[in-house]
Write an enzyme that holds these catalytic residues in place. Structure first.
Site: not given
Length: 568
Positions: A37, A263, A273
């Site tokens: 994104e 992850r 983020k």
């Protein structure tokens, strides 16, 4: 007989792909994608995903797309798009002609939404976001159906078109999938798939005032592009039933297979983020590319190599459960890579003046020094030597403790590549007692740093010639956080309480050997005894600026050695 595209699996994902190749689920195709994104800069966790997706495509002679899932214009920016493309290229991967955006498919996604309405599988809901959350229920209590859930197909088609035409205020209506409000999976409780949002999109401008939600756009974008294996992190595992529901309900031609992996969690680092953005926006770091940041741009500016990051991602492997990876392993990977490639130079970070009394005043000698002992092809460089030099202040003690092998009054040491010198006098500031300079004599029979009579000294110091050295600023970095897991905080606190106040130390009076006069931004060197350093973009004429990439001390190698000793 094995499938021609099959390979020996390196991890559980490749085992799944091999099975799909055997059964012919997607023919002989393997097609992955990296779908960021564009709402921030990529970090080291994304590097793992990039290496995995592009790496699997390469291993199976398949394809990998770069696709921007740009469905939330209020948080997205062209700056992020450009930075992501730069990061992927820098890591060594090429999407060739397969650059896509979810916004490429806005019209198609709108048509898919209309199809859901016509199938009786979607409805326009007038509940506010707060009411939707309240109606959703909890993990232990089922949700309640929206009072607008049973609107007719005709009414829903009319209202959805009017949403698209901008007749309603932002947030006043949503389009929701009609699934199951009593599902044990909260993601299946009539999720929102479109919302009204008047925000200018970085690619489509003001064409649209309704935007698809990620959970709706993502699986359909995968299907449109013919993605075979949609590889994502574990937090999307609970979203997989919804991913499959959209593809099954709409009957798309290519039903991509979602596979989740753990992850990357790195010690002394945050990987959110949102949290990284907070560090930037609140001024705790100088920007997204601050060398203390775990962003790919930050690691690049600090001096990390793409090879070392790819090596790190290879070593940590692919797992099904989350765990914490020691940042020392990442530092070990860059240290190993730079040991092979970085030129050696001498730099004095905290200079102490040394006058060699018996050396001719106007004489300058040039010594040959190996550029990199690990690279036989690297050749040699010239180092000037003169009457006045500088050594590290820590390499001299007037009253040294036992086993101090550097310079002290009456003691002899070796200057790297040059001569033996002996301290004969110390000059101090009469007011403060600070040592201003030391006076030495040199032995001309030890040229090159070796004694002709066979005597040896234990201490060796690096140095620079006072009249030839270049001025430099050096930035020394420590971990950005003081705790291994910065997100472990007491109630009422946030991760910022664990910021390390000593994460950056700036030295402004450093000196480096003149061979660095043509050094360019991004060039990497090993400063003897100091660590690995990279030329920073803040350098200007007359002042080089260096970032310390890592020190020479390899804590990971020590850990591994200790572990091996325990096993023996």
């Amino acid at each position: 007989m094995s499938n021609p595209g099959e390979k020996t699996p390196a991890n559980f994902i490749e085992t799944i792909i091999n099975e799909d190749l055997k059964t012919g689920r997607y023919g002989n195709r393997v097609h992955t994608r990296f779908p960021p994104e564009p709402n921030g800069y990529l970090h080291i966790g994304h590097a793992k995903s990039i290496c995995l997706n592009f790496g699997i495509a390469k291993a199976y002679n398949g394809l990998c797309n770069l696709r921007f899932d740009d469905t939330n214009p209020s948080k997205e920016d062209v700056e992020y798009v450009e930075s992501i493309m730069e990061d992927v290229r820098w890591l060594g991967f090429d999407w060739e002609d397969r650059l896509y955006y979810a916004s490429d498919y806005f019209e198609q996604l709108y048509q898919y939404a209309l199809k859901l309405i016509k199938l009786g599988k979607a409805y326009v809901c007038d509940l506010s976001p707060e009411e939707i959350k309240e109606y959703r229920g909890t993990l232990t209590q089922p949700g309640k159906e929206s009072p607008y859930r049973n609107r007719s197909i005709e009414e829903n088609l009319d209202l959805f078109e009017r949403m698209k035409n901008g007749e309603f205020p932002d947030g006043s209506r949503t389009l929701r999938a009609k699934i199951d409000m009593s599902s044990p999976n909260l993601n299946m409780r009539d999720p929102v798939i479109y919302r009204i949002q008047r925000a200018k999109h970085h690619r489509t401008g003001n064409t649209w005032c309704i935007y698809p939600m990620y959970d709706f756009a993502h699986p359909l974008s995968d299907a449109i592009e013919g993605i075979t294996h949609s590889i994502c992190t574990l937090e999307f595992e609970d979203h997989r039933p919804l991913y499959d529901w959209f593809l099954d309900t709409l009957g798309v031609e290519c039903h991509s297979r979602q596979i989740e992996f753990a992850r990357l969690n790195l010690s002394y680092t945050v990987m959110s983020k949102r949290k990284l953005r907070a560090l930037v926006e609140k001024g705790y770091v100088s920007g997204w590319d601050d060398p203390r940041m775990p962003t790919i741009s930050g690691l690049r500016r600090r001096g990390y190599t793409p090879e070392s990051i790819r090596d790190f991602c290879e070593r940590i492997g692919v797992a099904k459960t989350n765990s914490m990876v020691d940042i020392a392993l990442l530092e070990h990977c860059v240290r190993e890579d730079l040991n092979r490639r970085a030129p050696r130079v001498m730099a004095v970070l905290n200079p102490l003046k040394v006058v060699i009394d018996n050396y001719p005043d106007d004489q300058v000698e040039w010594f040959d020094a190996v550029i990199n002992p690990e690279d036989p092809e690297s050749g040699t460089r010239k180092i000037p030597f003169s009457k006045v030099i500088y050594i590290e202040r820590e390499d001299f003690q007037e009253n040294p403790p036992k086993k101090f092998y550097r310079l002290s009054p009456g003691k002899e040491i070796r200057l790297q590549h040059a001569y033996y010198i002996k301290c004969v006098d110390v000059v101090k500031d009469q007011q403060t007692g600070e040592i201003l300079e030391i006076h030495c004599t040199y032995d001309p029979e030890t040229r090159g740093g070796w004694s002709s009579d066979g005597r040896k000294v234990k201490g060796t110091s690096h140095w620079v010639s006072a009249s030839h050295a270049l001025k430099a600023e050096v930035r020394l970095y420590e971990h950005l956080f003081t705790k291994e897991n910065p997100e472990e905080v007491e109630e009422g606190q946030d991760f910022l309480v664990n910021l390390n106040p000593n994460s950056l130390k700036v030295l402004t009076d450093c000196l480096v050997e003149p061979s660095l006069k043509d050094a360019k931004v991004g060039d990497r060197f090993q400063f003897l005894r100091q660590g690995y350093f990279c030329v920073d973009k803040d350098s200007k004429d007359g002042m080089l600026v260096f970032n310390r990439i890592v020190s020479l001390k390899d804590s990971w190698a020590k850990i591994q050695k200790n572990e091996a000793g325990k096993q023996e």
